[in-house]
Each structure stands twice: as C-alpha cells, then as structure tokens.
Enzyme design. Sequence first.
Site, short mmCIF file in Angstrom:
data_model
loop_
_atom_site.label_atom_id
_atom_site.label_comp_id
_atom_site.label_asym_id
_atom_site.label_seq_id
_atom_site.Cartn_x
_atom_site.Cartn_y
_atom_site.Cartn_z
N LYS A 132 -10.08 -4.90 -5.04
CA LYS A 132 -11.15 -4.00 -5.44
C LYS A 132 -10.67 -2.58 -5.69
O LYS A 132 -11.41 -1.76 -6.22
CB LYS A 132 -12.31 -4.05 -4.45
CG LYS A 132 -11.98 -3.72 -3.00
CD LYS A 132 -13.26 -3.77 -2.18
CE LYS A 132 -13.12 -4.45 -0.83
NZ LYS A 132 -12.33 -3.71 0.15
N LYS A 143 0.83 -1.21 0.00
CA LYS A 143 0.00 0.00 0.00
C LYS A 143 0.86 1.26 0.00
O LYS A 143 0.45 2.27 -0.57
CB LYS A 143 -0.95 0.01 1.20
CG LYS A 143 -1.98 -1.12 1.15
CD LYS A 143 -3.39 -0.64 0.86
CE LYS A 143 -4.22 -1.79 0.34
NZ LYS A 143 -5.63 -1.68 0.46
N LYS A 169 -2.82 -10.41 -6.48
CA LYS A 169 -4.17 -10.79 -6.03
C LYS A 169 -5.23 -9.86 -6.63
O LYS A 169 -4.94 -8.68 -6.89
CB LYS A 169 -4.26 -10.81 -4.50
CG LYS A 169 -4.47 -9.48 -3.85
CD LYS A 169 -5.04 -9.63 -2.42
CE LYS A 169 -5.39 -8.25 -1.90
NZ LYS A 169 -6.49 -8.16 -1.02
#
Length: 338
Positions: free
Chosen positions: A204, A119, A201
């Site tokens: 969203k 992130k 992965k």
Amino acid sequence: MEQQIQQPKKRIFSGIQPTGNLTLGNYIGALRNFSLLQDEYDCLYSIVDMHAITVRQNPAELRKACLRTMSIFIASGLDPKKNIIYFQSQVPQHAELAWILNCFTYMGELQRMTQFKDKSAKHADNINAGLFTYPVLMAADILLYQTDLVPIGSDQKQHLELSRDIAERFNGVYGDVFTVPDGYFPKVGARVMSLQEPTRKMSKSDPEETYIAILDKPEVIRRKMRRAVTDCDNTVVFDPENKPGVSNLMSILSALSGMSMEAISAEYDGKGYGKFKDAVADSVIAALEPIQKRYDEISADKAYLQEVLSDGAERASALAHRTMLKVRKKIGYAPFKL
Ligand code: ATP
Ligand code: LTN
C-alpha cells in the site's frame, strides 16, 4: 445428563498498519481471514499506529488513516462485539513489553529481517532505530495477549518466527510466561504481487497503479487490471517463476472465486488476456463492492466509531494488564499499585 466441559476459545491477534490505502493484498492475505475466524476464536485486531510511525507520517493523515482502517475492518465483516478492535497506541503496555523484549533480542536477529532491509532501502534518509526494532514491537503485540494464532500474509512469516524465538527464549529463563504463537496463512493469495512489477509484493505504500485498493471503484479496478503486466503469448498457466504476472492474476481469481488453477487454465487459456483480465476484475469487484457499501455507512458514523474504539482499548488493556503483572514479577521489578 453429562455436563460438557467448554474449552476456552483459542486466542487470535493480528495487526494492520494505518499507512495509505488498504490493498487487495491486505484483504486476501489477512483481513478476509479475520472475519472467517471470529466465531471460533477469541480475537483481537489492532490498528498498529505505533508501527506506522517507523516511517514519517503526516499527523492529520495518520489520524484519518486510523479511522479509515477501522471502518474497513468493520465493513469487511468484523463484529466489534465479538472481536476486540482497537488502536495500538491506546494500550501503552505494547510499548512497555516491547522495551523488555528488546533486551531478549539480538542485533544479529534483527539485521537478518528482510522487511528491515527493504524498508531501509526505500527510506534511506530515515533509517531509525524504530524501523530496526519494529519486529520486537510486533512480538510484544502478539505475546501481550497470550496469542495462539496469528493470521498474516507470508511476508510476515519471518517476523512471526522471531516472535516465537523471543517467547521461547524468555520462557527458557523465567518459566512458562508466554504462549508460543503459530502463524495462519491463506492457501492461495498469501502473497499477492504488484500489478506492475509482479516479482514484488503488492504494497500500500507503493505507487497507485501497482495495487488495487479495497476502496477502489469498479471502473478503477477494471482499468488497473487491464494495465496489469502479463506477457504477449496469451497462455494462462500457473508458473510463478516464468509467468509471474499471469500467475498473480490467477492466484487472485482463485482466492476470490474458489476456482482451482486447472479450472482457470481450462477456461481462459489461449483466449486472449482481455477476457481473462476482465474475469479477474469481475471477481475483485464482486468481492469489494459490498465492503465499500458498508464502509460508506460506517465511516459516516463518527460517534459509533468512537464507541467501538474506547470499548476496544478498555478490553484490550485489561488483558494486557494481566500479562504485564506476570512479566514484571518474573523480571524482578518491585511491585507497585497503579
Ligand atoms: P506497507 O506497504 O505500508 O508496509 P503493507 O501493504 O505491507 O504495508 P501491512 O499493514 O504491513 O501492509 O500488512 C497488513 C497485513 O496484510 C499483514 O498480515 C501482511 O502480511 C498482509 N499483506 C500485506 N501485503 C500483502 C500482500 N501483497 N499479499 C498478501 N498479504 C499481504
Ligand atoms: N508487521 C505487520 C503488522 C503487524 C502485525 C502485528 C501483524 C504489527 N503487529 C502483530 C500480526 C501480528 C506488517 O507489517 N504487516
């Protein structure tokens, strides 16, 4: 007649961030298991809006995403009477316990978290302290309710391990305060991969074409599936290392249809990827269509959603209060009446 002593049900907690559109990965990795567990366990499912603000959110969109996520929870089969469904920010004890647990977590532990590294790379302009201590808030979520079992996808394994370490460290100092939780991972589909970059992965917060949203219409699902990255040799064999794209689609089909990898190979190997991809799309559509139908009804009923929300927050708060009384006392905080 001999009286049967009823064991109290074990407790489950899990959370999903109200960021963007929930994906097929969220469904197979986490959400689908929630409703399978609701009869056997005492379950809390939280829409973790406090975690969501570790990344900048538009306030109006966040509000909508929270309600949308809750509607998807209910549409996927979660019964709000059997489970506690609530917004994390409406139970302030999450923040209180997170602060305390921050003081029982080492910088080195947080620096090792792969989600933090991912992130930070994705949001290089906003590497805030919340993003760094995100796993501590997650530990607080879990430990606040004396959770036994946490249904999650395998990307959350490292965070769960940390929650266990924090619980054990705290218990080591103060005695048995927290239940040490275990993870609950699906056998197939614990890590659904991106349709465009199958070594990452499915997420969203990535671009549209990389994921299937739970609310995607059949024609969109078919289109995204057809464009999913595979190879050009038409072989359908499960080999995640060398054939990540095909293996990912096989996992999706297996998770949704119950077919084994061998059965999928036997049926589709050498017959062209078109047919195979259509079969995967069919299984996804069959799984998601009933959820979408219920979603349309539930999301239109705002009064019902409000009722579920306030009931959930009230029941969760009562449980959280119990743990916090114990924690405050153990730490040495002076008693006071709320
Ligand atoms: P974001 O992209 O905003 O970080 P996310 O798609 O990773 O979000 P979360 O809200 O962080 O979703 O995760 C909710 C649950 O879904 C977690 O239990 C997580 O392990 C699971 N999950 C998320 N992505 C996948 C995936 N690709 N495969 C399997 N499970 C997943
Ligand atoms: N960190 C998780 C979401 C999450 C969670 C939790 C999952 C927050 N708190 C507690 C299980 C238990 C994620 O990013 N998927």
